[in-house]
Design a protein around this motif. Structure first.
Motif, PDB file in Angstrom:
ATOM      1  N   MET A   1       0.395  -1.029   0.086  1.00 33.92           N
ATOM      2  CA  MET A   1      -0.044  -0.019  -0.175  1.00 33.92           C
ATOM      3  C   MET A   1       0.581   1.609   0.328  1.00 33.92           C
ATOM      4  SD  MET A   1      -2.852   1.271   2.585  1.00 33.92           S
ATOM      5  CE  MET A   1      -4.368   0.557   1.991  1.00 33.92           C
ATOM      6  N   ASP A   2       2.176   0.898   0.677  1.00 37.68           N
ATOM      7  CA  ASP A   2       2.774   2.287   0.926  1.00 37.68           C
ATOM      8  C   ASP A   2       4.326   1.960   0.865  1.00 37.68           C
ATOM      9  OD1 ASP A   2       3.606   4.573   1.652  1.00 37.68           O
ATOM     10  OD2 ASP A   2       3.454   5.279   3.418  1.00 37.68           O
ATOM     11  N   PRO A   3       4.602   2.510  -0.406  1.00 38.06           N
ATOM     12  CA  PRO A   3       6.485   1.538  -0.087  1.00 38.06           C
ATOM     13  C   PRO A   3       7.246   2.623   0.367  1.00 38.06           C
ATOM     14  CG  PRO A   3       4.708   1.351  -2.599  1.00 38.06           C
ATOM     15  CD  PRO A   3       3.894   2.458  -1.820  1.00 38.06           C
ATOM     16  N   ALA A   4       6.757   3.904   0.415  1.00 36.72           N
ATOM     17  CA  ALA A   4       7.297   4.676   1.674  1.00 36.72           C
ATOM     18  C   ALA A   4       7.521   4.387   2.317  1.00 36.72           C
ATOM     19  CB  ALA A   4       6.983   6.730   0.895  1.00 36.72           C
ATOM     20  N   THR A   5       6.829   3.608   3.053  1.00 32.22           N
ATOM     21  CA  THR A   5       7.441   3.241   4.814  1.00 32.22           C
ATOM     22  C   THR A   5       7.093   1.745   4.732  1.00 32.22           C
ATOM     23  OG1 THR A   5       4.743   2.885   5.094  1.00 32.22           O
ATOM     24  CG2 THR A   5       6.037   4.930   5.433  1.00 32.22           C
ATOM     25  N   THR A   6       7.619   0.975   3.762  1.00 37.38           N
ATOM     26  CA  THR A   6       7.241   0.044   3.702  1.00 37.38           C
ATOM     27  C   THR A   6       8.741  -0.466   3.607  1.00 37.38           C
ATOM     28  OG1 THR A   6       5.311  -0.664   3.061  1.00 37.38           O
ATOM     29  CG2 THR A   6       7.182  -2.896   2.661  1.00 37.38           C
ATOM     30  N   TRP A   7       9.518  -1.655   4.310  1.00 38.55           N
ATOM     31  CA  TRP A   7      10.761  -1.656   4.098  1.00 38.55           C
ATOM     32  C   TRP A   7      11.267  -3.337   4.028  1.00 38.55           C
ATOM     33  CZ3 TRP A   7      15.041   0.810   3.078  1.00 38.55           C
ATOM     34  CH2 TRP A   7      14.741   2.701   3.478  1.00 38.55           C
ATOM     35  N   ILE A   8      11.534  -3.769   2.884  1.00 40.72           N
ATOM     36  CA  ILE A   8      11.326  -5.754   2.946  1.00 40.72           C
ATOM     37  C   ILE A   8      13.287  -5.630   2.323  1.00 40.72           C
ATOM     38  CG2 ILE A   8      10.928  -7.408   1.232  1.00 40.72           C
ATOM     39  CD1 ILE A   8       8.426  -5.760   1.027  1.00 40.72           C
ATOM     40  N   GLU A   9      13.601  -6.340   3.084  1.00 41.10           N
ATOM     41  CA  GLU A   9      15.073  -6.730   3.060  1.00 41.10           C
ATOM     42  C   GLU A   9      15.070  -8.143   1.951  1.00 41.10           C
ATOM     43  OE1 GLU A   9      16.956  -5.571   7.331  1.00 41.10           O
ATOM     44  OE2 GLU A   9      16.853  -7.893   7.003  1.00 41.10           O
ATOM     45  N   ALA A  10      16.997  -8.207   1.640  1.00 43.02           N
ATOM     46  CA  ALA A  10      16.529  -9.240   0.122  1.00 43.02           C
ATOM     47  C   ALA A  10      16.381 -10.620   0.471  1.00 43.02           C
ATOM     48  CB  ALA A  10      18.019  -9.064  -0.540  1.00 43.02           C
ATOM     49  N   ASP A  11      16.327 -11.286   1.424  1.00 44.00           N
ATOM     50  CA  ASP A  11      16.329 -12.267   1.828  1.00 44.00           C
ATOM     51  C   ASP A  11      15.289 -13.059   1.913  1.00 44.00           C
ATOM     52  OD1 ASP A  11      18.303 -12.691   0.166  1.00 44.00           O
ATOM     53  OD2 ASP A  11      19.543 -13.099   3.379  1.00 44.00           O
ATOM     54  N   VAL A  12      13.568 -11.717   2.136  1.00 40.86           N
ATOM     55  CA  VAL A  12      12.319 -12.791   2.246  1.00 40.86           C
ATOM     56  C   VAL A  12      11.861 -12.705   0.955  1.00 40.86           C
ATOM     57  CG1 VAL A  12      10.474 -11.060   2.941  1.00 40.86           C
ATOM     58  CG2 VAL A  12      12.663 -10.151   3.533  1.00 40.86           C
ATOM     59  N   GLU A  13      10.924 -13.974   1.116  1.00 40.30           N
ATOM     60  CA  GLU A  13      10.287 -14.440   0.303  1.00 40.30           C
ATOM     61  C   GLU A  13       9.055 -14.503   0.635  1.00 40.30           C
ATOM     62  OE1 GLU A  13      11.013 -18.526  -0.187  1.00 40.30           O
ATOM     63  OE2 GLU A  13      13.245 -18.077   0.250  1.00 40.30           O
ATOM     64  N   LEU A  14       8.522 -14.137  -0.391  1.00 40.49           N
ATOM     65  CA  LEU A  14       6.448 -12.986  -0.202  1.00 40.49           C
ATOM     66  C   LEU A  14       5.569 -14.750  -1.097  1.00 40.49           C
ATOM     67  CD1 LEU A  14       6.586  -9.188  -0.168  1.00 40.49           C
ATOM     68  CD2 LEU A  14       6.619 -11.177   2.038  1.00 40.49           C
ATOM     69  N   ALA A  15       4.440 -13.997  -0.979  1.00 35.85           N
ATOM     70  CA  ALA A  15       2.859 -15.121  -2.097  1.00 35.85           C
ATOM     71  C   ALA A  15       3.408 -14.112  -2.389  1.00 35.85           C
ATOM     72  CB  ALA A  15       2.927 -16.353  -0.760  1.00 35.85           C
ATOM     73  N   PRO A  16       2.363 -14.941  -4.102  1.00 37.81           N
ATOM     74  CA  PRO A  16       1.325 -13.646  -4.430  1.00 37.81           C
ATOM     75  C   PRO A  16      -0.158 -13.968  -3.862  1.00 37.81           C
ATOM     76  CG  PRO A  16       1.886 -15.281  -5.846  1.00 37.81           C
ATOM     77  CD  PRO A  16       2.248 -15.627  -4.553  1.00 37.81           C
ATOM     78  N   ASP A  17      -0.335 -12.490  -3.800  1.00 38.45           N
ATOM     79  CA  ASP A  17      -1.797 -11.651  -3.534  1.00 38.45           C
ATOM     80  C   ASP A  17      -1.527 -12.006  -1.459  1.00 38.45           C
ATOM     81  OD1 ASP A  17      -3.679 -11.519  -5.015  1.00 38.45           O
ATOM     82  OD2 ASP A  17      -4.396 -13.627  -5.629  1.00 38.45           O
ATOM     83  N   VAL A  18      -0.352 -11.876  -1.305  1.00 35.50           N
ATOM     84  CA  VAL A  18       0.626 -11.359   0.059  1.00 35.50           C
ATOM     85  C   VAL A  18      -0.279  -9.427  -0.243  1.00 35.50           C
ATOM     86  CG1 VAL A  18       1.442  -9.983   1.652  1.00 35.50           C
ATOM     87  CG2 VAL A  18       1.522 -12.600   0.938  1.00 35.50           C
ATOM     88  N   THR A  19      -0.559  -9.407   1.216  1.00 35.86           N
ATOM     89  CA  THR A  19      -0.893  -7.545   1.511  1.00 35.86           C
ATOM     90  C   THR A  19       0.292  -6.663   2.276  1.00 35.86           C
ATOM     91  OG1 THR A  19      -3.065  -7.716   0.322  1.00 35.86           O
ATOM     92  CG2 THR A  19      -2.669  -4.986   1.723  1.00 35.86           C
ATOM     93  N   ILE A  20      -0.085  -6.282   1.904  1.00 39.57           N
ATOM     94  CA  ILE A  20       1.540  -4.865   2.818  1.00 39.57           C
ATOM     95  C   ILE A  20       0.918  -3.561   3.401  1.00 39.57           C
ATOM     96  CG2 ILE A  20       3.856  -4.223   3.285  1.00 39.57           C
ATOM     97  CD1 ILE A  20       5.018  -6.717   2.293  1.00 39.57           C
ATOM     98  N   LEU A  21      -0.193  -3.733   4.624  1.00 44.23           N
ATOM     99  CA  LEU A  21       0.309  -2.449   4.857  1.00 44.23           C
ATOM    100  C   LEU A  21       1.286  -1.099   5.263  1.00 44.23           C
ATOM    101  CD1 LEU A  21      -3.584  -3.316   6.630  1.00 44.23           C
ATOM    102  CD2 LEU A  21      -3.240  -2.781   4.257  1.00 44.23           C
ATOM    103  N   PRO A  22       0.933  -0.147   5.580  1.00 45.64           N
ATOM    104  CA  PRO A  22       2.058   0.641   6.163  1.00 45.64           C
ATOM    105  C   PRO A  22       2.899   0.728   6.976  1.00 45.64           C
ATOM    106  CG  PRO A  22       0.311   2.589   5.107  1.00 45.64           C
ATOM    107  CD  PRO A  22      -0.773   0.816   4.841  1.00 45.64           C
ATOM    108  N   GLY A  23       3.978   0.930   7.056  1.00 46.69           N
ATOM    109  CA  GLY A  23       4.907   0.646   8.275  1.00 46.69           C
ATOM    110  C   GLY A  23       5.189  -0.534   8.062  1.00 46.69           C
ATOM    111  N   VAL A  24       5.196  -1.347   7.845  1.00 51.83           N
ATOM    112  CA  VAL A  24       5.895  -2.527   8.348  1.00 51.83           C
ATOM    113  C   VAL A  24       7.365  -2.744   7.344  1.00 51.83           C
ATOM    114  CG1 VAL A  24       5.865  -5.177   7.014  1.00 51.83           C
ATOM    115  CG2 VAL A  24       3.501  -3.521   7.451  1.00 51.83           C
TER     116      VAL A  24
END
Ligand code: UD1
Ligand code: CA
Length: 505
Positions: A263-286
């Protein structure tokens, strides 16, 4: 492709970091700078990797060896220039160039955005051209500090001139040496001893190999990389932060293209080794850190920090801090939950508001909804732990475990004093301090019967609003206008209602 050797230069000082940590060990997106470069290098399928270390080598060397055990670590005692560093690398690699030994790529350890794809493209272009060397170049608005690419009247690459050695006219050139070069191995071995250090910095410049090739009648190519940020280095912490933000933006874009909603790329931080499946939802500040894995349809956020956690399909995590925790499918966590290492929540389970969990298994459908500490416990499936429950796991000397069976209903404000076992289908009354095992189906009560001292407020708090309120209620009852008194004096809620008002939401 012919045999590929990659040399990674990591001997520099990095004084502008002003840090006791060597520059290339500073991290972004959960990995050291050199770690990112080694990931790109691994992606080339190189037959041989040589890392040149110098400054801080007692830290940098073991770090590289851990990430890439097959890499040869070459020590450059004194940093006499990039040409000297590559010489040290070739000697350490023991590369036999007498029969022609393929291609040698030179890269720097402080360019964390570098992609393996770009190195492969450079090597392929170099080999297809048959040039003695090929420079990965870029066009930049502000070329200050870089080596400039000089081209002859035909447009062919003639030389690289360093900032400090350049004329004003040369400094106006905006095509720069990224620092990444491809060489024919035999040419490189021949040319290195011919490089001198008669220049502004008194260093052996690897870049002088270009003019020496031309002098020998050989050709040098340039492979222009449009995405110049891939070759940008971080020299101080401000540049490190800028590259970190850019790398994060690239990681987020990749996940969004793979079907993740951010939802908000500006407040979302995802490190290089994280794995996410399709249709995961990430809300602000994560912040998703380390080796965190999130399965499909899970919704994370707002405001979560999860490091090395596993989140099951369809789980919901709100305002939580977790580390080395496993959250099952369709489970519900938060808001304001603290999941410490070894917390494991089963399918459809719940860890609610102001609940801390450590080294504990909470079974499928089991719930710890409010204000509790769960340490070193096993809670069976379908059990409900009342508000304000404490698993007292520490006796001051040792930690002990508590085992709660399946479908147990514990009252509010209970203390389980470990080690203790509570059987399947058992219960505990509100405020109980459970020190002894409870058999299946049993109800444990430890709070004493309630005692009431009649008219205590009138006697001991005379003249206060409390006493006045008591007085008024007593008079009203005597007048027969109220019969609530009986109802408000339940003899012992702990006995009368085993759950003692524990909410089951
Ligand atoms: C170098 C290039 C320049 C290019 C720029 C790109 C040379 C002479 N110049 O300049 O053309 O535009 O990179 O960033 O090559 N290193 C060693 N040992 C040494 C010297 C350097 O390992 O003896 C390593 C450093 O740790 C660093 C890299 O090589 O990672 C580049 O060295 P640096 O001195 O920063 O070169 P620049 O002046 O930036
Ligand atoms: Ca540099």
């Amino acid at each position: 492709m012919s045999e590929l050797t990659v040399i990674v230069l990591a001997a520099g000082g990095g004084t502008r970091m002003k840090s006791k940590t060597p520059k290339v060990l500073h991290t972004l997106a959960g990995r050291s700078m050199v770690g990112h470069v080694l990931t790109a290098v691994r992606d080339t399928g190189a037959a041989r990797v040589v890392a040149v270390v110098g400054h801080g080598r007692e830290q940098v060397g073991p770090h590289i060896a851990e990430l890439m055990p097959e890499a040869v670590i070459a020590v450059q005692e004194e940093q006499l220039g990039t040409g000297h560093a590559v010489r040290v690398a070739l000697e350490a690699a023991g590369l036999d160039t007498s029969t022609g030994a393929g291609t040698v790529l030179v890269a720097y350890a402080d360019t964390p955005l570098l992609q393996g794809e770009s190195l492969r493209a450079l090597a392929a272009d170099h080999e297809a051209s048959g040039c003695a060397a090929t420079i990965l170049t870029g066009r930049v608005a502000n070329p200050f500090g870089y080596g400039r690419i000089l081209r002859d009247a035909t447009g062919a690459v003639a030389a690289i001139v360093e900032e400090k050695d350049a004329t004003d006219e040369q400094r106006a050139i905006t095509e720069i040496n990224s620092g990444i070069l491809a060489f024919d191995a035999r040419f490189l071995a021949d040319v290195l001893p011919k490089i001198g250090n008669d220049n502004a910095k008194g260093e052996y410049y690897l870049t002088d190999a270009v003019a020496l090739a031309r002098d020998a009648g050989l050709e040098v190519g340039a492979y222009v990389l449009d995405d110049v940020m891939q070759t940008e280095g971080a020299n101080d912490r401000a540049q490190l932060a800028a590259l970190g933000r850019e790398l994060n933006a690239r990681i987020l874009t990749r996940w969004m293209r793979d079907g993740v909603t951010v939802m908000d790329p500006a407040t979302t931080w995802i490190e290089a080794d994280v794995e996410l499946a399709p249709d995961v939802t990430i809300l602000p500040g994560v912040q998703l850190l380390g080796a965190t894995k999130v399965d499909e349809d899970a919704v994370i956020g707002p405001d979560c920090t999860l490091k090395d956690c596993e989140i099951g399909a369809g789980a919901r995590v709100v305002r939580a801090h977790g580390e080395l925790a496993v959250i099952g499918p369709k489970a519900d966590v938060g808001p304001f939950s603290y999941l410490r290492p070894g917390a494991r929540l089963g399918e459809g389970g719940k860890i609610g508001a102001f609940v801390e969990v450590k080294n504990s298994e909470i079974g499928a459908g089991a719930k710890v909804p409010h204000l509790s500490y769960v340490g070193d416990a096993t809670i069976g499936e379908g059990s409900n732990i009342g508000a304000g429950t404490i698993f007292a796991n520490y006796d001051g000397v040792k930690k002990h475990r508590t085992t709660i069976g399946t479908h147990v209903k514990s009252g509010s404000n209970v203390t389980f004093v470990a080690p203790v076992d509570v059987g399947d289908g058992a219960g505990t009354g509100a405020g109980a301090v459970v020190r002894q095992d409870v058999p299946p189906g049993g109800l444990a009560l430890s709070a004493g019967p309630q005692r009431v001292i009649e008219s205590w407020a009138q006697a001991k708090r005379a003249g206060t609003p409390q006493a006045a309120a008591a007085e008024a209620a007593t008079e009203a009852a005597a007048d027969g206008t109220s019969d609530e008194r009986e109802a408000t004096h339940t003899p012992d809620p702990g006995v009368g209602d085993p759950r003692g008002g524990a909410r089951e939401s």
